[in-house]
Design a protein around this motif. Structure first.
Motif, PDB file in Angstrom:
ATOM      1  N   HIS A   1       0.845  -1.200   0.000  1.00  0.00           N
ATOM      2  CA  HIS A   1       0.000   0.000   0.000  1.00  0.00           C
ATOM      3  C   HIS A   1       0.878   1.246   0.000  1.00  0.00           C
ATOM      4  O   HIS A   1       2.046   1.180   0.353  1.00  0.00           O
ATOM      5  CB  HIS A   1      -0.888   0.031   1.248  1.00  0.00           C
ATOM      6  N   THR A   2       0.259   2.358  -0.340  1.00  0.00           N
ATOM      7  CA  THR A   2       0.992   3.619  -0.341  1.00  0.00           C
ATOM      8  C   THR A   2       0.227   4.650   0.480  1.00  0.00           C
ATOM      9  O   THR A   2      -0.995   4.697   0.427  1.00  0.00           O
ATOM     10  CB  THR A   2       1.115   4.185  -1.777  1.00  0.00           C
ATOM     11  N   ILE A   3       0.980   5.457   1.217  1.00  0.00           N
ATOM     12  CA  ILE A   3       0.402   6.659   1.815  1.00  0.00           C
ATOM     13  C   ILE A   3       1.158   7.818   1.177  1.00  0.00           C
ATOM     14  O   ILE A   3       2.397   7.828   1.196  1.00  0.00           O
ATOM     15  CB  ILE A   3       0.612   6.704   3.348  1.00  0.00           C
ATOM     16  N   GLY A   4       0.451   8.768   0.624  1.00  0.00           N
ATOM     17  CA  GLY A   4       1.145   9.924   0.065  1.00  0.00           C
ATOM     18  C   GLY A   4       0.934  10.080  -1.424  1.00  0.00           C
ATOM     19  O   GLY A   4       0.492   9.157  -2.108  1.00  0.00           O
TER      20      GLY A   4
ATOM     21  N   ILE B   1      -1.003 -12.510  -2.630  1.00  0.00           N
ATOM     22  CA  ILE B   1      -0.348 -11.212  -2.799  1.00  0.00           C
ATOM     23  C   ILE B   1      -1.380 -10.192  -3.266  1.00  0.00           C
ATOM     24  O   ILE B   1      -2.037 -10.391  -4.299  1.00  0.00           O
ATOM     25  CB  ILE B   1       0.796 -11.338  -3.835  1.00  0.00           C
ATOM     26  N   ILE B   2      -1.538  -9.141  -2.484  1.00  0.00           N
ATOM     27  CA  ILE B   2      -2.515  -8.112  -2.821  1.00  0.00           C
ATOM     28  C   ILE B   2      -1.745  -6.844  -3.170  1.00  0.00           C
ATOM     29  O   ILE B   2      -1.077  -6.264  -2.310  1.00  0.00           O
ATOM     30  CB  ILE B   2      -3.460  -7.784  -1.631  1.00  0.00           C
ATOM     31  N   GLN B   3      -1.825  -6.428  -4.407  1.00  0.00           N
ATOM     32  CA  GLN B   3      -1.079  -5.249  -4.835  1.00  0.00           C
ATOM     33  C   GLN B   3      -2.022  -4.062  -4.924  1.00  0.00           C
ATOM     34  O   GLN B   3      -2.875  -4.001  -5.795  1.00  0.00           O
ATOM     35  CB  GLN B   3      -0.406  -5.546  -6.181  1.00  0.00           C
ATOM     36  N   ASN B   4      -1.828  -3.179  -3.968  1.00  0.00           N
ATOM     37  CA  ASN B   4      -2.798  -2.095  -3.821  1.00  0.00           C
ATOM     38  C   ASN B   4      -2.091  -0.753  -3.665  1.00  0.00           C
ATOM     39  O   ASN B   4      -2.526   0.100  -2.907  1.00  0.00           O
ATOM     40  CB  ASN B   4      -3.664  -2.393  -2.592  1.00  0.00           C
ATOM     41  N   ASP B   5      -0.968  -0.596  -4.336  1.00  0.00           N
ATOM     42  CA  ASP B   5      -0.230   0.655  -4.226  1.00  0.00           C
ATOM     43  C   ASP B   5      -0.926   1.773  -4.994  1.00  0.00           C
ATOM     44  O   ASP B   5      -1.835   1.524  -5.777  1.00  0.00           O
ATOM     45  CB  ASP B   5       1.203   0.463  -4.739  1.00  0.00           C
ATOM     46  N   SER B   6      -0.474   2.993  -4.781  1.00  0.00           N
ATOM     47  CA  SER B   6      -1.134   4.139  -5.403  1.00  0.00           C
ATOM     48  C   SER B   6      -0.880   4.138  -6.905  1.00  0.00           C
ATOM     49  O   SER B   6       0.006   3.444  -7.402  1.00  0.00           O
ATOM     50  CB  SER B   6      -0.605   5.437  -4.821  1.00  0.00           C
TER      51      SER B   6
ATOM     52  N   VAL C   1      -1.620 -16.699  -5.251  1.00  0.00           N
ATOM     53  CA  VAL C   1      -2.670 -15.938  -5.935  1.00  0.00           C
ATOM     54  C   VAL C   1      -2.246 -14.474  -5.868  1.00  0.00           C
ATOM     55  O   VAL C   1      -2.083 -13.923  -4.777  1.00  0.00           O
ATOM     56  CB  VAL C   1      -4.050 -16.101  -5.254  1.00  0.00           C
ATOM     57  N   THR C   2      -2.028 -13.867  -6.999  1.00  0.00           N
ATOM     58  CA  THR C   2      -1.628 -12.465  -7.036  1.00  0.00           C
ATOM     59  C   THR C   2      -2.795 -11.628  -7.545  1.00  0.00           C
ATOM     60  O   THR C   2      -3.297 -11.872  -8.643  1.00  0.00           O
ATOM     61  CB  THR C   2      -0.421 -12.265  -7.972  1.00  0.00           C
ATOM     62  N   VAL C   3      -3.226 -10.696  -6.728  1.00  0.00           N
ATOM     63  CA  VAL C   3      -4.335  -9.836  -7.137  1.00  0.00           C
ATOM     64  C   VAL C   3      -3.795  -8.416  -7.304  1.00  0.00           C
ATOM     65  O   VAL C   3      -3.365  -7.790  -6.334  1.00  0.00           O
ATOM     66  CB  VAL C   3      -5.475  -9.860  -6.097  1.00  0.00           C
TER      67      VAL C   3
END
Lengths: 442, 250
Positions: A203-206, A230-235, A257-259
């Motif tokens: 994840h990302t903050i900013g 794997i949960i890819q939820n970056d900005s 499982v890559t989401v």
């Protein structure tokens, strides 16, 4: 061109600076290894689109962003707890800007050794698992990570331990003040006959960009089972290159499982070496792409011995000007008779400007094997859409329902119900599907 | 209820319907028969709003509203239902799940309250019993792996759930064994009322032994060339379609 070289020069300089701080420990085997890796990165440089494996994943624009080395950042509990998984009693290892944050972490399974990479480096390199599975000779990002990584998760599941609570590796990039570049290094070892589930979310903050260049080295012992989600939820301003190297012993199962839900540029390299007979590797992936995102999954199932199986299912839903890449390589080496290897990539393109580049790559050197691959891409099935509409469901809802259904057979490989449900919900929201997800009968 | 006036439609430039006239009143059952390629399924598709067809002339009024101007979902909301000749399989969507969404859309349009999970379940149980369908069956992916008979039963089950004013059954009898045919027919018959109407599209007379039509029409080369009572179907069964073609003068 000089501009894109700048980041490379800065990274080389950073390595030299760190080297100077080492004083007496410059001659340690660890540092010699790192030096070799840095030299290799220097030789290889960042891959351009002329590189076959990077043909559709142009990293050059990212190199113009003024990334600087990630520094530790203190987040408040409130900022971190947003990313804890609801309804799951998990061990949590939190990393902020790649640095372990013990104050936000939680250990509940005492039978497992969990710490961070930095602590693990106190073990002499000969005994550590560092760079034992991953090669860096041909992979510039892995070489870079090998040289510059200074933290990450270190997990060891002892022989025979069946872990009931999953481990959640929570990666948060804080890009509020600058654009950080980080090189997290994760080491996971599953002892013989052990079983574990590891959830990895980022994840990302900013509002600035971030660049994560992660490497994971994973060994799965005899008769062991590792499930990874794997949960890819970056900005949508973030770049990520994630390289994962798995080594599997006899009778082992590795499933991932890559989401991929967001991120401007996401490149996943997933390699599994099936080194022991009767081992099984399962790669599943779901990509929801929009705006100008690029999501690239490169997989390699390397069959070295007989009687192993690999299964791959990657599904992409691409909208706007997003680009998907799937490159699935299967190697069946001469000894690997009776190999079963299956691969499937299915894509729904929601706009005329979305693109999928799919390439199965089968290199088979044994004669008694079963290998299959298939790729489909297209729009939503018009007949299905008409069917739902003819029952009174408005076109937009019908579309969302069908997309959601398309995604579901990847999500169904997630065995932790609260995780699956929460992903299901966030995907439904992304796809504007407001219908009831499930209706239980009695 | 339904008034089709000189309807003409083509697909990819080829004229399929060449001026259909048909009036259906509440409470009536109309059978539309005809040889293969006569335009029967095209008529059903055009009435349900399938996009593949171009309307080149004529009009269709449903309760005095222009049906052809409506989207497929609007037609459903108004009370038109098509039982598909080839129901689609939709992996990942359960019948129950999608039907709850569908029913609540239809109810919203009718100004009725949304059904909650309990009420929906109750209704579903009742209608499933009518069609001799196990509830667990409705939790499975829509039509995926269903036999021909199961798919057709599922179509009539959906019809029972949505309670349409006008049902169009497109070759619902095809691919059914005699037991399934009875279940499907019983279902259709029990849904008949003086307020709703049914159009049966079929190639064979067999279905009409179980669902007795008020009117039988013969469609040939895109036109209704003959209309009569239920006895017309028997005559067609006995003599085939050739005599009709002869009568039309071809």
């Amino acid at each position: 061109m000089t501009d894109t070289l700048e980041l490379k020069q800065r990274l080389l300089a950073e390595f030299s600076t760190r080297e100077q701080l080492l004083n007496g420990s410059r001659e340690t085997p660890l540092h010699i290894l790192r030096q070799d890796a840095m030299n290799r990165f220097d030789e290889l440089g960042f891959p351009t689109i002329r590189h076959e494996e990077w043909k559709y994943a142009n990293i050059m624009p990212a190199l113009l962003i003024p990334f600087s080395s990630a520094q530790p950042s203190n987040l408040t509990s409130d900022e971190v707890c947003n990313f804890y998984l609801e309804g799951i009693e998990a061990n949590i290892l939190v990393f902020v800007n790649g640095y372990f944050a013990p104050e936000h972490s939680k250990f509940i399974s005492s039978e497992v050794m969990m710490s961070n990479f930095e602590a693990s480096l106190k073990t002499p390199i000969e005994n550590s698992r560092f760079a034992k599975i991953s090669g860096y000779k041909n992979e510039s990002f892995t070489a870079l990570n090998t040289a510059l990584s200074n933290d990450g998760a270190w997990i060891s599941i002892p022989d025979g331990v069946i872990l009931t609570n999953p481990i959640h590796i929570l990666m948060i990039t804080d890009s509020r003040e600058y654009s950080p570049i980080l090189h997290p290094r994760h080491t996971i070892h599953c002892g013989d006959r052990s079983e574990a589930t590891i959830i990895y979310s980022s994840h990302t903050i900013g509002e600035n960009s971030g660049f994560t260049n992660s490497v994971s080295e994973i060994s799965v012992g005899q008769n062991a089972k590792l499930h990874q989600y794997i949960i890819q939820n970056d900005s949508d301003l973030s770049y990520a290159v994630n390289s994962s190297y798995v080594h599997q012993e006899r009778n082992s199962t590795y499933s991932v499982v890559t989401v991929s839900l967001s991120g401007k540029f996401v490149r996943n390299n997933h390699t599994s070496k099936l080194a022991g007979e009767n081992s099984v590797a399962n790669f599943y992936g779901l990509v929801i792409g929009g705006s100008k995102q690029l999501i690239d999954n490169h997989t390699l199932a390397d069959h070295s011995v007989p009687h192993c199986q690999s299964n791959e299912l990657y599904k992409y839903i691409l909208d706007d000007r997003s680009t998907g890449v799937f490159n699935g390589k299967i190697i069946v080496r001469p000894d690997a008779q009776k190999t079963n290897a299956y691969q499937s990539n299915k894509t729904i393109l929601l706009s005329d400007t979305a693109t999928i580049n799919t390439k199965p790559q089968l290199e088979i050197f044994a004669d008694d094997v079963k290998c299959s691959h298939g790729a489909t891409s297209g729009q939503l099935d018009e007949e299905s859409l008409f069917y739902l509409r003819s029952r009174g469901i408005p076109a937009d809802k019908a579309r969302a329902l069908l997309l959601h259904a398309f995604a579901s057979d990847v999500l169904n490989h997630i065995a932790i119900a609260p995780l699956r449900d929460s992903l299901d919900k966030s995907i439904a929201t992304r796809l504007h599907d407001e219908s009831e997800i499930a209706l239980l009968v009695e | 209820m339904l008034s089709i006036n000189n309807l003409q439609a083509s697909v990819e430039g080829k004229e399929i319907l060449k001026g259909i006239n048909l009036t259906v009143n509440p409470g009536e059952v109309h059978a539309i028969m005809g040889p293969n390629g006569s335009g029967k399924s095209t008529l059903a598709s055009v009435l349900a709003g399938r996009a593949d067809y171009e309307i080149t002339g004529g009009e269709v009024l449903f309760e005095d509203k222009d049906l052809l101007e409506m989207s497929p979902e609007e037609r459903s909301h108004e009370g038109v239902f098509l039982a598909f000749q080839y129901p689609v399989e939709i992996p990942g969507v359960s019948t129950a799940n999608f039907l709850k969404t569908a029913l609540n859309e239809v109810r919203k349009h009718r100004g009725e309250e949304q059904l909650d999970a309990m009420d929906f379940l109750k209704l579903m149980k009742e209608k499933a019993k009518l069609m001799d369908i196990e509830l667990s069956f409705l939790q499975r992916s829509l039509n995926e792996g269903f036999s021909g008979g199961e798919k057709k039963r599922n179509e009539i089950f959906q019809m029972a759930m949505l309670n349409p004013k006008l049902s169009i059954l497109d070759e619902t009898d095809s691919g059914l064994d005699i037991d399934a045919l009875k279940i499907v027919s019983n279902g259709v018959n029990s849904l008949r009322s003086e307020n709703n109407a049914t159009i049966l599209i079929t190639h064979y007379q067999r279905l009409l032994d179980y669902i007795i039509p008020d009117f039988v029409h013969v469609l040939y080369k895109g036109k209704i060339v003959k209309s009569g009572g239920k006895e017309l179907a028997l005559e067609l069964e006995a003599r085939g379609y050739d005599w009709v073609k002869d009568e039309v003068g071809e």
